[in-house]
Design a protein around this motif. Structure first.
Motif, PDB file in Angstrom:
ATOM      1  N   GLU A  33     -10.838  19.559 -39.058  1.00 11.69           N
ATOM      2  CA  GLU A  33     -10.517  20.089 -37.724  1.00 11.69           C
ATOM      3  C   GLU A  33      -9.710  21.385 -37.830  1.00 11.69           C
ATOM      4  N   ILE A  34      -8.737  21.404 -38.720  1.00  5.34           N
ATOM      5  CA  ILE A  34      -7.890  22.593 -38.884  1.00  5.34           C
ATOM      6  C   ILE A  34      -8.716  23.784 -39.370  1.00  5.34           C
ATOM      7  N   LEU A  35      -9.537  23.562 -40.373  1.00  5.69           N
ATOM      8  CA  LEU A  35     -10.365  24.652 -40.915  1.00  5.69           C
ATOM      9  C   LEU A  35     -11.371  25.154 -39.886  1.00  5.69           C
ATOM     10  N   SER A  36     -11.860  24.251 -39.042  1.00  4.52           N
ATOM     11  CA  SER A  36     -12.791  24.654 -37.989  1.00  4.52           C
ATOM     12  C   SER A  36     -12.092  25.510 -36.942  1.00  4.52           C
ATOM     13  N   ASN A  37     -10.881  25.107 -36.533  1.00  2.25           N
ATOM     14  CA  ASN A  37     -10.124  25.858 -35.531  1.00  2.25           C
ATOM     15  C   ASN A  37      -9.716  27.233 -36.035  1.00  2.25           C
ATOM     16  N   LYS A  38      -9.484  27.352 -37.339  1.00  3.41           N
ATOM     17  CA  LYS A  38      -9.086  28.636 -37.916  1.00  3.41           C
ATOM     18  C   LYS A  38     -10.282  29.532 -38.229  1.00  3.41           C
TER      19      LYS A  38
END
Length: 258
Positions: A33-38
């Motif tokens: 989720e974090i890598l997708s949001n960034k």
């Protein structure tokens, strides 16, 4: 004092196991989720978990996911019942009767290496694209696992048990039911676990090529219209259903063997 320390150690070990069982998957999802949001992960190729969750909610609300899942489960049940029954029967004959085993070795050796997807075009030619071809593919996918594990289970029966049955002049049927099957049961149950997994793989392969419904069709159609989120929902659904079935079979297996 020693017993108390052992109990505390067991509780600690159990807590660590639960933490690993739940924490590792959740950690990977959070990282995803974090890598997708960034923007590190391209959402058009691999949508974020939150986006996939939205798609799941939409498909559940519309009933689309449940409808496709019901179709696939029904096909798996039909194919698995046929394939597993034939696998146990033929495996029993091959394991219990050496002459029959020798007569079938070449046939089994030639047919077993053929991948499931290799049967699909031929079955479509023979049976069309109706349910019959898909159920047959699933039956083939589960047949080999039950066949091989049944043969293995029978071949590993303690010879002393068979000698006792012979001394007591028991018939082959009685020996088979009272001695062979109980001894071979753990191996047969392992074959059932593997056969269920083979059935799910087979139904997806069949539905990817020739179907108008089912989880495999859902994945294939989503690929054609470039919906990776829907594709992932289909794949995750298969994985979760497979995990649930495997868990149930393991629990049943442990109780039966005990």
């Amino acid at each position: 004092m020693l017993n108390l320390e052992e109990k505390e150690k067991n509780i600690l070990d159990r807590g660590i196991d639960i933490l690993l069982f739940i924490g590792v998957p959740l950690g990977l999802i959070a990282l995803w989720e974090i890598l997708s949001n960034k923007g590190v992960i391209n959402p058009s190729i691999l949508p974020a978990p939150s986006e996939i969750l939205k798609i799941v909610n939409e498909m559940l609300s519309s009933g689309e996911l449940v409808q496709h899942l019901q179709v696939s489960i029904l096909r798996v049940v039909k194919g698995f019942v046929i394939g597993s029954t034939l696998g146990i029967v033929v495996g029993t004959l091959m394991g219990f009767f050496p002459k029959f085993n020798r007569s079938m070795m070449v046939i089994v050796g030639v047919l077993r290496p053929i991948p499931i997807i290799g049967w699909i075009p031929l079955l479509i030619l023979w049976m069309g694209i109706d349910e019959g071809s898909k159920v047959t593919v699933i039956a083939i996918g589960s047949f080999w696992e039950l066949l091989l594990n049944t043969i293995h289970g029978i071949n590993t029966v303690d010879k002393k048990y068979l000698e006792v049955a012979t001394i007591l002049e028991k018939s082959k049927i009685t020996t088979l039911i009272k001695v062979v099957f109980p001894s071979a049961l753990p191996s047969i149950l392992t074959g059932i676990r593997l056969g269920v997994a083979g059935a799910w793989k087979s139904v997806v392969a069949a539905e990817l090529i020739a179907a108008t419904s089912g989880i495999g069709y859902l994945i294939s159609y989503a690929r054609e219209i470039s919906q990776p989120g829907v594709m992932l929902v289909g794949l995750l659904t298969i994985g979760l259903i497979g995990l649930l079935i495997d868990f149930v079979i393991l629990r049943v297996q442990s109780k039966i063997i005990r």
